[in-house]
Write a protein that holds these residues in place. Structure first.
Motif, mmCIF file in Angstrom:
data_model
loop_
_atom_site.group_PDB
_atom_site.id
_atom_site.type_symbol
_atom_site.label_atom_id
_atom_site.label_comp_id
_atom_site.label_asym_id
_atom_site.label_seq_id
_atom_site.Cartn_x
_atom_site.Cartn_y
_atom_site.Cartn_z
ATOM 1 N N CYS A 249 0.490 -0.787 0.102
ATOM 2 C CA CYS A 249 -0.012 0.420 0.306
ATOM 3 C C CYS A 249 0.531 1.474 -0.165
ATOM 4 O O CYS A 249 1.800 1.715 0.448
ATOM 5 C CB CYS A 249 -1.179 -0.359 1.335
ATOM 6 S SG CYS A 249 -2.509 -1.151 1.352
ATOM 7 N N GLY A 250 0.475 2.282 -0.673
ATOM 8 C CA GLY A 250 0.811 3.474 -0.639
ATOM 9 C C GLY A 250 0.457 4.580 0.778
ATOM 10 O O GLY A 250 -0.766 4.608 1.493
ATOM 11 N N LEU B 208 7.276 0.533 7.717
ATOM 12 C CA LEU B 208 6.701 -1.420 7.757
ATOM 13 C C LEU B 208 7.300 -1.798 6.223
ATOM 14 O O LEU B 208 6.748 -0.765 4.778
ATOM 15 C CB LEU B 208 5.301 -1.242 8.063
ATOM 16 C CG LEU B 208 4.865 -0.956 8.891
ATOM 17 C CD1 LEU B 208 3.196 -1.122 9.542
ATOM 18 C CD2 LEU B 208 5.353 -1.776 10.411
ATOM 19 N N PRO B 209 7.845 -3.033 6.065
ATOM 20 C CA PRO B 209 8.258 -3.173 4.922
ATOM 21 C C PRO B 209 7.210 -3.544 3.401
ATOM 22 O O PRO B 209 7.345 -2.501 2.500
ATOM 23 C CB PRO B 209 8.476 -4.931 4.995
ATOM 24 C CG PRO B 209 7.642 -5.052 6.455
ATOM 25 C CD PRO B 209 7.499 -3.949 7.252
ATOM 26 N N ASN B 210 5.654 -3.767 4.211
ATOM 27 C CA ASN B 210 4.424 -3.215 2.391
ATOM 28 C C ASN B 210 4.237 -2.103 2.604
ATOM 29 O O ASN B 210 3.053 -1.966 2.327
ATOM 30 C CB ASN B 210 3.570 -4.308 2.975
ATOM 31 C CG ASN B 210 3.733 -4.365 4.443
ATOM 32 O OD1 ASN B 210 3.660 -3.900 5.040
ATOM 33 N ND2 ASN B 210 2.421 -5.561 4.566
ATOM 34 N N LEU B 211 4.321 -1.508 2.969
ATOM 35 C CA LEU B 211 4.230 0.363 3.188
ATOM 36 C C LEU B 211 5.045 1.116 2.434
ATOM 37 O O LEU B 211 6.291 0.717 2.766
ATOM 38 C CB LEU B 211 3.881 0.999 4.138
ATOM 39 C CG LEU B 211 2.995 0.176 4.782
ATOM 40 C CD1 LEU B 211 2.310 1.248 6.183
ATOM 41 C CD2 LEU B 211 0.826 0.834 4.174
ATOM 42 N N GLU B 212 4.414 1.690 1.010
ATOM 43 C CA GLU B 212 5.648 2.622 0.751
ATOM 44 C C GLU B 212 4.918 4.284 1.578
ATOM 45 O O GLU B 212 3.923 4.093 0.951
ATOM 46 C CB GLU B 212 5.319 2.737 -0.477
ATOM 47 C CG GLU B 212 6.727 3.535 -1.329
ATOM 48 C CD GLU B 212 6.924 2.235 -3.045
ATOM 49 O OE1 GLU B 212 7.212 3.348 -4.337
ATOM 50 O OE2 GLU B 212 6.509 0.754 -3.026
ATOM 51 N N TYR B 213 6.657 5.116 1.499
ATOM 52 C CA TYR B 213 5.998 6.457 1.955
ATOM 53 C C TYR B 213 5.542 7.674 1.276
ATOM 54 O O TYR B 213 6.919 7.196 0.556
ATOM 55 C CB TYR B 213 7.261 6.730 3.377
ATOM 56 C CG TYR B 213 6.449 5.290 4.227
ATOM 57 C CD1 TYR B 213 5.548 5.103 5.567
ATOM 58 C CD2 TYR B 213 7.214 3.975 4.305
ATOM 59 C CE1 TYR B 213 5.027 4.180 5.899
ATOM 60 C CE2 TYR B 213 6.604 3.237 5.570
ATOM 61 C CZ TYR B 213 5.642 3.234 6.201
ATOM 62 O OH TYR B 213 5.436 2.129 7.353
ATOM 63 N N PHE B 214 4.964 8.289 1.321
ATOM 64 C CA PHE B 214 4.790 9.397 0.504
ATOM 65 C C PHE B 214 5.438 10.682 1.535
ATOM 66 O O PHE B 214 3.788 10.556 1.774
ATOM 67 C CB PHE B 214 3.320 9.932 -0.505
ATOM 68 C CG PHE B 214 3.476 8.753 -1.411
ATOM 69 C CD1 PHE B 214 4.561 8.839 -2.458
ATOM 70 C CD2 PHE B 214 3.212 7.102 -1.225
ATOM 71 C CE1 PHE B 214 3.981 8.275 -3.545
ATOM 72 C CE2 PHE B 214 3.092 6.641 -1.975
ATOM 73 C CZ PHE B 214 3.726 6.486 -3.641
ATOM 74 N N GLN C 22 -0.482 0.719 -8.857
ATOM 75 C CA GLN C 22 -1.137 -0.510 -9.059
ATOM 76 C C GLN C 22 -0.715 -0.717 -7.243
ATOM 77 O O GLN C 22 -0.594 -1.945 -6.888
ATOM 78 C CB GLN C 22 -0.082 -1.151 -9.556
ATOM 79 C CG GLN C 22 -0.624 -0.297 -11.100
ATOM 80 C CD GLN C 22 -0.787 -1.860 -12.337
ATOM 81 O OE1 GLN C 22 -0.377 -2.927 -11.530
ATOM 82 N NE2 GLN C 22 -2.045 -1.832 -13.244
ATOM 83 N N PHE C 23 -0.965 0.085 -6.022
ATOM 84 C CA PHE C 23 -0.995 -0.186 -4.894
ATOM 85 C C PHE C 23 -2.555 -1.205 -4.864
ATOM 86 O O PHE C 23 -3.652 -1.153 -4.791
ATOM 87 C CB PHE C 23 -0.892 0.813 -3.613
ATOM 88 C CG PHE C 23 0.288 1.238 -4.307
ATOM 89 C CD1 PHE C 23 1.631 1.452 -3.482
ATOM 90 C CD2 PHE C 23 0.285 2.774 -3.936
ATOM 91 C CE1 PHE C 23 2.651 1.329 -3.730
ATOM 92 C CE2 PHE C 23 1.508 3.857 -3.741
ATOM 93 C CZ PHE C 23 3.329 3.169 -4.204
ATOM 94 N N LEU D 253 -3.692 5.009 1.330
ATOM 95 C CA LEU D 253 -4.090 5.427 2.754
ATOM 96 C C LEU D 253 -3.551 6.953 2.498
ATOM 97 O O LEU D 253 -2.465 7.208 2.286
ATOM 98 C CB LEU D 253 -3.030 4.883 3.853
ATOM 99 C CG LEU D 253 -3.600 2.986 4.050
ATOM 100 C CD1 LEU D 253 -2.547 2.018 4.648
ATOM 101 C CD2 LEU D 253 -5.043 2.718 3.921
ATOM 102 N N ILE D 254 -3.658 7.862 3.265
ATOM 103 C CA ILE D 254 -3.953 9.036 3.882
ATOM 104 C C ILE D 254 -4.165 9.258 5.206
ATOM 105 O O ILE D 254 -5.582 9.298 5.732
ATOM 106 C CB ILE D 254 -4.179 10.039 3.192
ATOM 107 C CG1 ILE D 254 -4.677 9.246 1.195
ATOM 108 C CG2 ILE D 254 -4.174 11.522 2.976
ATOM 109 C CD1 ILE D 254 -5.273 10.422 0.449
ATOM 110 N N GLU D 255 -2.905 9.655 5.851
ATOM 111 C CA GLU D 255 -3.338 10.624 6.603
ATOM 112 C C GLU D 255 -3.786 11.853 7.224
ATOM 113 O O GLU D 255 -3.524 12.271 6.479
ATOM 114 C CB GLU D 255 -1.815 10.725 7.316
ATOM 115 C CG GLU D 255 -1.594 11.003 9.511
ATOM 116 C CD GLU D 255 -0.840 12.010 9.455
ATOM 117 O OE1 GLU D 255 0.675 12.138 8.556
ATOM 118 O OE2 GLU D 255 -0.462 12.205 10.630
ATOM 119 N N ALA D 256 -4.742 11.333 7.710
ATOM 120 C CA ALA D 256 -5.762 12.507 8.159
ATOM 121 C C ALA D 256 -5.035 13.953 8.749
ATOM 122 O O ALA D 256 -4.471 13.905 8.797
ATOM 123 C CB ALA D 256 -6.729 12.301 8.894
#
Ligand code: TXA
Ligand code: MG
Length: 319
Positions: free
Chosen positions: A247-248, A259-265, A289-290, A294-297
């Motif tokens: 996930c992004g 976390l390994p399966n998160l890509e951070y923006f 193609q995540f 997810l977006i932090e509020a």
């Protein structure tokens, strides 16, 4: 030399508009898809290119108030004051329509949305044209508004006759829309200009229209959303996130343990810079193609109203 090239591009855009074509226009908020407002056949092409229902009204863009003759019926004092304070700028005023305002622009309403944009190329084009253009954001209906010329091309391809490249948009989210036809001005769409700024100019309370229909609009096609499922999460949920696949995560606060399966923006911390990069980053994340974006509020304060509104529209659910 650069200036000459810019002028000849603007000339080309004006010629295309005069011939009834569509031009993607840089503004300080987002790119618009412009047609000569006087030419209803040209305006009709906007709806086809965007795949937008024809009852959705368009915003009229002008270079000066002089170009509004016949388009608006009356300009109340409050509108003059807001125009003086914020135009050219990211503010759209809803006014009573005049005889020139045809149904395709107004969506058969008795009102019309007007704005003087701040981008120098948009202003030169409008001055050169000598009249208004009708221009919604240059995205396909329901999608994210483009903030670069490349994003316009991704959205509309060859259904736009010419893309005037004015670089990345400064503001990055669509204009604040204020209805000044009633006794109390009402914000219909929050944006970069917030209610307190309007109240300071007007010395009067400005209401914000309830957006409750957007929060429950999961099935609506009219939200400005990525194709990838997109959700809003609270800051305290980030350390315990459990996600499927990759996930992004668009985040504003610092990440202690990635976390390994998160890509951070990483996102900017101020509302101004956050808005400026939001659509561009969402668009980039959407190409990856995540499984989910997810977006932090963002904070609940009024300077975040515009961004918070766009995040709600882009997401279906609160996790
Ligand atoms: O920043 C912006 O406003 C951009 C740039 C290109 O100027 N334009 C833009 O246009 O966002 P569009 O069509 O994507 O969004 C315009 C919004 C729509 O939600 C429409 O319903 C509303 O303005 N609108 C237009 N005329 C209206 C009217 N007479 N009454 C109420 N809402 C109106
Ligand atoms: Mg739009």
């Amino acid at each position: 030399m650069e200036k000459d090239k810019e002028m000849s591009n603007i000339q080309k855009a004006v010629t295309i508009l005069r011939q009834g074509g569509l031009v993607a226009l840089p503004t300080e908020t987002v790119y618009g898809l412009a047609a000569d407002a006087e030419n209803s056949q040209a305006v009709h092409k906007i709806f086809t290119a965007k795949q937008r229902p024809t009852h959705h009204p368009l915003i009229l863009h002008v270079a000066t108030l002089n170009h509004l003759e016949g388009w608006v019926r009356e300009i109340p004092d409050s509108a003059y004051r807001l125009a003086q304070a914020f135009w050219p700028g990211p503010l759209t005023l809803i006014l009573k329509k005049g005889i020139k305002a045809h149904d395709l622009i107004t969506g058969k309403q008795d009102t019309i949305g007007i704005r003087i944009p701040e981008h120098p190329m948009a202003l030169s084009l409008l001055e050169e044209l000598g009249g208004p253009v009708a221009a919604p954001s240059a995205n396909r209906f329901g999608r994210i508004s483009p903030t670069t010329a490349a994003a316009v091309f991704e959205e509309l391809g060859s259904s736009v006759d010419y893309i005037l490249d004015g670089g990345p948009c400064e503001v990055g989210i669509e204009s604040t829309i204020v209805d000044v036809t009633g006794l109390t001005p009402m914000i219909l769409r929050p944006g970069f200009i917030i209610s307190q700024q309007l109240e300071e100019v007007l010395h009067q309370e400005v209401l914000i229209k309830e957006k409750s229909h957007i929060r429950v609009s999961g099935s609506l096609s009219s939200h400005y959303a990525p194709i990838t499922k997109t959700s809003l999460i609270q800051t305290d949920q980030i350390p315990e996130l459990q996600v499927e696949g990759v996930c992004g995560l668009l985040h504003r606060t610092c990440i202690d343990k990635p976390l390994p399966n998160l890509e951070y923006f990483p996102m900017p911390e101020t509302p101004k810079l956050f808005a400026q990069s939001l659509y561009h980053l969402l668009r980039e994340a959407d190409k990856r193609q995540f499984t989910e974006i997810l977006i932090e509020a963002v904070p609940d304060t009024s300077e975040w109203d515009g961004v918070r509104d766009r995040l709600k529209r882009a997401t279906f659910t609160f996790k």
